[in-house]
Write a protein that holds these residues in place. Sequence first.
Motif, PDB file in Angstrom:
ATOM      1  N   UNK A 198      -6.535 -36.224  34.272  1.00  0.00           N
ATOM      2  CA  UNK A 198      -5.081 -36.153  34.435  1.00  0.00           C
ATOM      3  C   UNK A 198      -4.683 -36.358  35.886  1.00  0.00           C
ATOM      4  N   UNK A 199      -5.430 -35.739  36.807  1.00  0.00           N
ATOM      5  CA  UNK A 199      -5.124 -35.874  38.231  1.00  0.00           C
ATOM      6  C   UNK A 199      -5.341 -37.310  38.695  1.00  0.00           C
ATOM      7  N   UNK A 200      -6.421 -37.948  38.244  1.00  0.00           N
ATOM      8  CA  UNK A 200      -6.695 -39.318  38.664  1.00  0.00           C
ATOM      9  C   UNK A 200      -5.664 -40.284  38.100  1.00  0.00           C
ATOM     10  N   UNK A 201      -5.273 -40.082  36.850  1.00  0.00           N
ATOM     11  CA  UNK A 201      -4.275 -40.978  36.254  1.00  0.00           C
ATOM     12  C   UNK A 201      -2.922 -40.847  36.931  1.00  0.00           C
ATOM     13  N   UNK A 202      -2.662 -39.694  37.536  1.00  0.00           N
ATOM     14  CA  UNK A 202      -1.382 -39.491  38.221  1.00  0.00           C
ATOM     15  C   UNK A 202      -1.329 -40.213  39.559  1.00  0.00           C
ATOM     16  N   UNK A 203      -2.433 -40.836  39.981  1.00  0.00           N
ATOM     17  CA  UNK A 203      -2.464 -41.559  41.242  1.00  0.00           C
ATOM     18  C   UNK A 203      -2.627 -40.643  42.435  1.00  0.00           C
ATOM     19  N   UNK A 204      -3.553 -39.705  42.359  1.00  0.00           N
ATOM     20  CA  UNK A 204      -3.765 -38.724  43.425  1.00  0.00           C
ATOM     21  C   UNK A 204      -3.928 -39.427  44.770  1.00  0.00           C
ATOM     22  N   UNK A 205      -3.161 -38.981  45.773  1.00  0.00           N
ATOM     23  CA  UNK A 205      -3.195 -39.584  47.109  1.00  0.00           C
ATOM     24  C   UNK A 205      -2.644 -38.587  48.117  1.00  0.00           C
TER      25      UNK A 205
END
Length: 292
Positions: A198-205
Amino acid sequence: MPQPSSPAAHLHVHIQGQGFPILCLHGHPGSGSSMSVFTQHLSQRFQTIAPDLRGYGNSRANDDFDMGDHLTDLEALIDRLHIDRCLILGWSLGGILAMELALRCPERVSGLILIATAARPRGSHPPISWQDNLYTGLAAIINGVQPGWQWNIDTFGKRSLFRYLIGQHTPGAYRYIASDAISAYMRTSPAADRALMTALRSGYNRLEHLSQIECPCLMLAGAADRHITAESSLETARHLKNCQWECYPNTAHLLPWEIPEQVLRDIDRFLESHPEAIAYPHPIDLPRQGGN
């Protein structure tokens, strides 16, 4: 990083040695015991604290949670151990959490050792075929029975998904996989998988926030890493104010298991060159002694 969605979990933790505390955070999949390549060495001079993150190892999680809950858990852990200030060593996901803790409570973080990680993680992993999964299963099963067997490495390991995790297919690296990786993989919960995805799909940056981190940092990367590329690790290192960068040729995401002696030497050199990262604050502020 999402806000925490639940109260702090009581994390299972592996504690070794005495001295200045070093919090060792594993990746995904992983567990506190999978950090043994670091803790066995560092615990000779320091106190190493290697928790099983929520949903990993013996820190079980039946309900869904967010990545922000890991930070709540870790703050509660260092409170429970009466640790006011520590250095954090994080591998992969553990490195992301290390940076997040340094942003959330900078007064408690004296330094960062970041391994195969990034504040804007990017991968270059190719599509996975059924042959990849077949060879990976065979390589893992045989390696579990006879760790580091060269025939298995040459016949199945180098044709399996391990080829994207390892640049140097040495018996030593495969012995680490047998002792520290397979059980950690089996004990990683679906809830932990979902939280990370979920965190990666949200575009963590978090690149734009890294300038807030003042403590000394060491970033180590494998040149052939396909899970978190060396380029994305370098991008993070360049955004940190006080960061030493090392990139090792012909290594990948599991570089501490490929070249452990060199990695540990570089960590020792970093600590020697930054004594402030392993020094207690003024005596009046010394952390209270305690245990798990």
